[in-house]
Design a protein around this motif. Structure first.
Motif, PDB file in Angstrom:
ATOM      1  N   ILE A 279      10.457   5.468  12.777  1.00 36.48           N
ATOM      2  CA  ILE A 279       9.875   4.742  13.954  1.00 36.48           C
ATOM      3  C   ILE A 279       8.989   3.959  13.742  1.00 36.48           C
ATOM      4  N   ILE A 280       8.815   4.024  12.655  1.00 40.51           N
ATOM      5  CA  ILE A 280       7.575   2.616  12.019  1.00 40.51           C
ATOM      6  C   ILE A 280       8.433   2.309  10.755  1.00 40.51           C
ATOM      7  N   ASP A 281       8.293   0.587  10.798  1.00 38.41           N
ATOM      8  CA  ASP A 281       8.904  -0.421  10.230  1.00 38.41           C
ATOM      9  C   ASP A 281       7.429  -0.388   8.936  1.00 38.41           C
ATOM     10  N   TRP A 282       7.851   1.046   7.938  1.00 40.70           N
ATOM     11  CA  TRP A 282       6.536   1.228   6.935  1.00 40.70           C
ATOM     12  C   TRP A 282       6.021  -1.225   6.084  1.00 40.70           C
ATOM     13  N   HIS A 283       7.782  -0.795   5.514  1.00 41.92           N
ATOM     14  CA  HIS A 283       7.717  -2.698   4.463  1.00 41.92           C
ATOM     15  C   HIS A 283       7.012  -3.483   4.931  1.00 41.92           C
ATOM     16  N   GLU A 284       7.911  -3.311   6.460  1.00 48.39           N
ATOM     17  CA  GLU A 284       6.811  -5.125   7.366  1.00 48.39           C
ATOM     18  C   GLU A 284       5.665  -4.723   7.754  1.00 48.39           C
ATOM     19  N   ASN A 285       4.985  -3.715   7.669  1.00 43.62           N
ATOM     20  CA  ASN A 285       3.690  -3.959   8.026  1.00 43.62           C
ATOM     21  C   ASN A 285       3.039  -3.387   6.933  1.00 43.62           C
ATOM     22  N   GLY A 286       3.488  -3.871   5.361  1.00 48.09           N
ATOM     23  CA  GLY A 286       2.753  -4.010   4.355  1.00 48.09           C
ATOM     24  C   GLY A 286       2.424  -2.433   3.534  1.00 48.09           C
TER      25      GLY A 286
ATOM     26  N   ILE B 258       0.681  -0.961  -0.365  1.00 50.31           N
ATOM     27  CA  ILE B 258      -0.015  -0.113  -0.311  1.00 50.31           C
ATOM     28  C   ILE B 258       0.849   1.566  -0.080  1.00 50.31           C
ATOM     29  N   LYS B 259       0.269   2.063  -1.141  1.00 45.59           N
ATOM     30  CA  LYS B 259       1.584   3.413  -1.080  1.00 45.59           C
ATOM     31  C   LYS B 259       1.470   4.139  -0.062  1.00 45.59           C
ATOM     32  N   ILE B 260       2.111   5.039   0.409  1.00 43.01           N
ATOM     33  CA  ILE B 260       2.440   5.451   1.663  1.00 43.01           C
ATOM     34  C   ILE B 260       2.409   6.845   1.637  1.00 43.01           C
ATOM     35  N   ALA B 261       1.924   8.476   1.529  1.00 48.08           N
ATOM     36  CA  ALA B 261       2.581   9.188   1.298  1.00 48.08           C
ATOM     37  C   ALA B 261       2.408  10.397   2.624  1.00 48.08           C
ATOM     38  N   ILE B 262       3.493  11.285   3.185  1.00 45.25           N
ATOM     39  CA  ILE B 262       3.653  11.800   4.489  1.00 45.25           C
ATOM     40  C   ILE B 262       4.375  13.257   4.013  1.00 45.25           C
ATOM     41  N   VAL B 263       3.343  14.506   4.802  1.00 44.71           N
ATOM     42  CA  VAL B 263       4.049  15.905   4.413  1.00 44.71           C
ATOM     43  C   VAL B 263       4.204  16.333   5.546  1.00 44.71           C
ATOM     44  N   ASP B 264       4.475  17.021   5.971  1.00 43.60           N
ATOM     45  CA  ASP B 264       4.658  17.857   6.530  1.00 43.60           C
ATOM     46  C   ASP B 264       5.899  18.595   6.573  1.00 43.60           C
TER      47      ASP B 264
ATOM     48  N   SER C  10      -7.456   0.263   5.879  1.00 47.00           N
ATOM     49  CA  SER C  10      -7.708  -0.477   4.588  1.00 47.00           C
ATOM     50  C   SER C  10      -8.504  -1.598   4.085  1.00 47.00           C
ATOM     51  N   GLU C  11      -8.809  -2.021   5.321  1.00 54.48           N
ATOM     52  CA  GLU C  11      -9.561  -3.313   5.154  1.00 54.48           C
ATOM     53  C   GLU C  11     -10.654  -2.449   5.192  1.00 54.48           C
ATOM     54  N   ARG C  12     -11.445  -2.067   5.131  1.00 58.65           N
ATOM     55  CA  ARG C  12     -12.335  -0.952   4.192  1.00 58.65           C
ATOM     56  C   ARG C  12     -12.838  -0.325   3.843  1.00 58.65           C
ATOM     57  N   LEU C  13     -11.454  -0.275   3.248  1.00 61.86           N
ATOM     58  CA  LEU C  13     -11.454   0.569   2.179  1.00 61.86           C
ATOM     59  C   LEU C  13     -10.910  -0.922   1.093  1.00 61.86           C
ATOM     60  N   SER C  14     -10.448  -1.803   1.524  1.00 59.11           N
ATOM     61  CA  SER C  14     -10.405  -3.058   0.527  1.00 59.11           C
ATOM     62  C   SER C  14     -11.922  -3.571  -0.252  1.00 59.11           C
ATOM     63  N   SER C  15     -12.486  -3.672   1.122  1.00 63.93           N
ATOM     64  CA  SER C  15     -14.348  -3.822   1.054  1.00 63.93           C
ATOM     65  C   SER C  15     -14.862  -3.111  -0.382  1.00 63.93           C
ATOM     66  N   LYS C  16     -14.812  -2.139  -0.014  1.00 66.12           N
ATOM     67  CA  LYS C  16     -15.421  -1.155  -0.746  1.00 66.12           C
ATOM     68  C   LYS C  16     -14.884  -0.944  -2.501  1.00 66.12           C
ATOM     69  N   VAL C  17     -13.713  -1.624  -2.063  1.00 70.33           N
ATOM     70  CA  VAL C  17     -12.818  -1.432  -3.734  1.00 70.33           C
ATOM     71  C   VAL C  17     -13.650  -2.604  -4.171  1.00 70.33           C
TER      72      VAL C  17
ATOM     73  N   SER D  47      -2.507   0.345  13.717  1.00 73.66           N
ATOM     74  CA  SER D  47      -3.409  -0.556  13.736  1.00 73.66           C
ATOM     75  C   SER D  47      -5.211   0.256  13.424  1.00 73.66           C
ATOM     76  N   THR D  48      -4.847   2.153  13.198  1.00 74.33           N
ATOM     77  CA  THR D  48      -6.156   1.928  12.522  1.00 74.33           C
ATOM     78  C   THR D  48      -5.759   2.459  11.410  1.00 74.33           C
ATOM     79  N   LEU D  49      -4.613   2.521  10.350  1.00 73.17           N
ATOM     80  CA  LEU D  49      -4.596   2.481   9.006  1.00 73.17           C
ATOM     81  C   LEU D  49      -5.361   0.969   8.131  1.00 73.17           C
ATOM     82  N   THR D  50      -4.549  -0.484   9.778  1.00 70.18           N
ATOM     83  CA  THR D  50      -5.182  -1.568   9.045  1.00 70.18           C
ATOM     84  C   THR D  50      -6.594  -1.403   8.867  1.00 70.18           C
ATOM     85  N   ARG D  51      -7.232  -1.230   9.728  1.00 69.50           N
ATOM     86  CA  ARG D  51      -8.736  -0.981   9.967  1.00 69.50           C
ATOM     87  C   ARG D  51      -8.850  -0.858   8.599  1.00 69.50           C
TER      88      ARG D  51
END
Length: 530
Positions: A20-27, A2-8, A122-129, A116-120
């Motif tokens: 701080i987060i192992d993004w690749h490990e979490n998909g 899943i592609k993610i972008a950070i803006v700050d 993403s699953e909802r989005l996948s269902s919609k997709v 945890s929030t992103l996983t929840r």
């Protein structure tokens, strides 16, 4: 991934979120890290949208709220989380209004909670997709089935069966608030068939986009050279239909401006969805008007419907008129064709025009005064009878011009052939002209030029493109036409005067040579009787 972008706008925050987060490990895969909304928006415009966006609110040049607003104009499903140092209610409220899924203050940030929030989400989005993809696949299947079932089968005249709503649940759902449907057919228009596959592909993409952006239009796609679509409405008031016609004109103008492609469009009557086969036929018939009148938008007109009986009567009239001017000058023939064209363009199809011209070529070919050189295939300077179709000729003016050019070349070849053959056949021609009403045998003709009957028959057929009997038949039919044009004679009287003791046989020969019966020929309004 899943592609993610950070803006700050804070470098420490950008670095921290990456490490701080192992993004690749979490998909997840970081598509990009940006300093402000402007930088992110420019990157998205080039590289495409990420599936998840983490963005700050307060940033220079373009803030987070403006970035979110722009994204939501075209992407309603992207997961967007706002990460901010501010907890003012106004920011929260505006973020929610823009469709943000969550609002997390930076000082309360917890990596595990974020994942945890992103996983929840993403699953909802996948269902919609998946649901949306399933519906999209069902829609594509219904579109293809609708175009296949609504096609006109060449040569088959049958009652157009109604469609059932049960067969088209997705389309029916889209049309649930519409009582009436209008079919639109659009086709590339060019006089030289210059349209290519690339033009058609580009046209398809643009029309698909234009119709998708219209709330009361459904694109169906290309079929049999036309791009098809549906327009739907609750009522059929004049202002409603005028508005829809204006919309189609806007599409045509957009195609012209963006692709430099000229198109013609046909719009059907407004009927219920079950009548889709009827309205598709109407739309395609209306677009055929461009054959006579050039490119444009042609809306359904019930007065253009012609029943077969009316067409047969009109066709016979044109046939009779053509027979009467068969040996006229090319200028008179062109003038008559102009008059025919004026009648054709009012209510007849291009198929009628092609059918008439092909018939005229055949009759001209069988005219004995032209010596039938079109079918003299043994000569190097002979020409074959052309066949015209809408695939090669796109306008009436072009069809008329091709016919006249063929006739001119035909006349030139006939004149040349006549000069070549006249020396030794002149006695035969003169004898037939003087004795056509009597019994003339092949032996009689051969003796006139002192040739063996077999050699004469072979040479005559080779040089004239017909047998001696066929030549004699055509002379007699030409004489019978002249008699019927000048005098009020019965079929029996005409037959006896041109060498046919049996009137029934004469009638059969006349039909075979001219393509019409004696009665049909007599109904010509241009003939006088004495």
């Amino acid at each position: 991934m899943i592609k993610i972008a950070i803006v700050d706008d804070e470098s420490l925050v950008r670095v921290g979120f990456q490490t701080i987060i192992d993004w690749h490990e979490n998909g997840y895969e970081i598509q990009g890290v940006y300093r402000n909304g402007k930088e992110a928006w420019e990157a998205f415009s080039t590289d495409g949208y990420p599936e998840v966006l983490l963005t700050d609110i307060r940033m220079p040049e373009m803030d987070g709220l403006e970035l979110i607003r722009r994204i939501r104009e075209t992407d309603k499903e992207m997961i967007i989380l706002v990460l901010s140092s501010y907890e003012e209610f106004e920011y929260t409220r505006r973020s929610i209004q823009l469709g943000v899924q969550d609002y997390i203050p930076k000082h309360l940030f917890d990596p595990d909670e974020l994942i945890s929030t992103l996983t929840r989400l993403s699953e909802r989005l996948s269902s919609k997709v998946r649901a949306r993809q399933s519906r999209a696949n069902a829609m594509d299947e219904e579109r293809q089935r609708l175009m296949a079932q609504s096609r006109i089968l060449p040569g088959i005249v049958a009652f157009a069966a109604d469609f059932s709503h049960k067969e088209y649940p997705v389309l029916t759902d889209l049309l649930k608030e519409a009582a009436f449907v209008c079919w639109v057919a659009i086709r590339i228009w060019s006089t030289d068939n210059s349209g290519n596959d690339d033009d058609q592909t580009a046209l398809g993409f643009l029309l698909q986009d234009l119709m998708n952006k219209t709330t009361h239009a459904i694109p169906l796609g290309f079929d049999q050279g036309f791009f098809h679509g549906l327009l739907f409405s609750r009522e059929t008031k004049p202002e409603e239909t005028t508005m829809m016609a204006g919309l189609v004109k806007e599409w045509m103008d957009t195609v012209k401006q963006n692709l430099a492609i000229t198109v013609s469009a046909g719009m059907s009557d407004h009927l219920i969805f079950q009548k889709c086969k009827v309205i598709r036929t109407q739309a395609e018939q209306m677009i055929d008007r461009s054959f006579f009148n050039g490119p444009g938008l042609y809306r359904f007109d019930a007065s253009l419907n012609v029943v077969q009986e009316q067409l047969d009567i009109k066709f016979q009239q044109w046939q009779q008129e053509f027979i009467s001017i068969l040996n006229s000058s090319e200028e008179e023939l062109a003038k008559w064709l102009d008059a025919v064209g004026s009648e054709l363009e009012t209510r007849y199809s291009p198929d009628t025009a092609f059918r008439l011209v092909q018939w005229m070529l055949k009759i001209y070919q069988n005219d004995p005064s032209n010596m039938n050189m079109l079918i003299d295939t043994e000569k190097s300077d002979s020409m074959t009878l052309p066949f015209y179709s809408v695939d090669s000729i796109r306008t009436w003016d072009e069809l008329k011009s091709c016919f006249l050019q063929t006739i001119k070349r035909f006349n030139d070849l006939s004149a040349t052939a006549r000069m070549k053959s006249q020396t030794w056949l002149e006695p035969v021609f003169l004898y037939v002209e003087a004795h056509f009403a009597q019994s003339i045998r092949l032996e009689d003709a051969a003796s006139l030029v002192n040739l063996n009957i077999h050699y004469f028959s072979h040479r005559f057929s080779r040089e004239m493109g017909m047998t001696f009997l066929e030549y004699l038949t055509q002379v007699r039919i030409r004489k019978s036409i002249d008699l019927m044009k000048r005098y009020s004679l019965s079929a029996e009287e005409v037959a006896s005067r041109v060498g046919y003791p049996n009137s029934n046989y004469f009638v059969k020969v006349f039909k075979k040579v001219t393509g019409m019966t004696v009665s049909e020929f007599r109904n010509s309004t241009g003939f006088s009787t004495k």
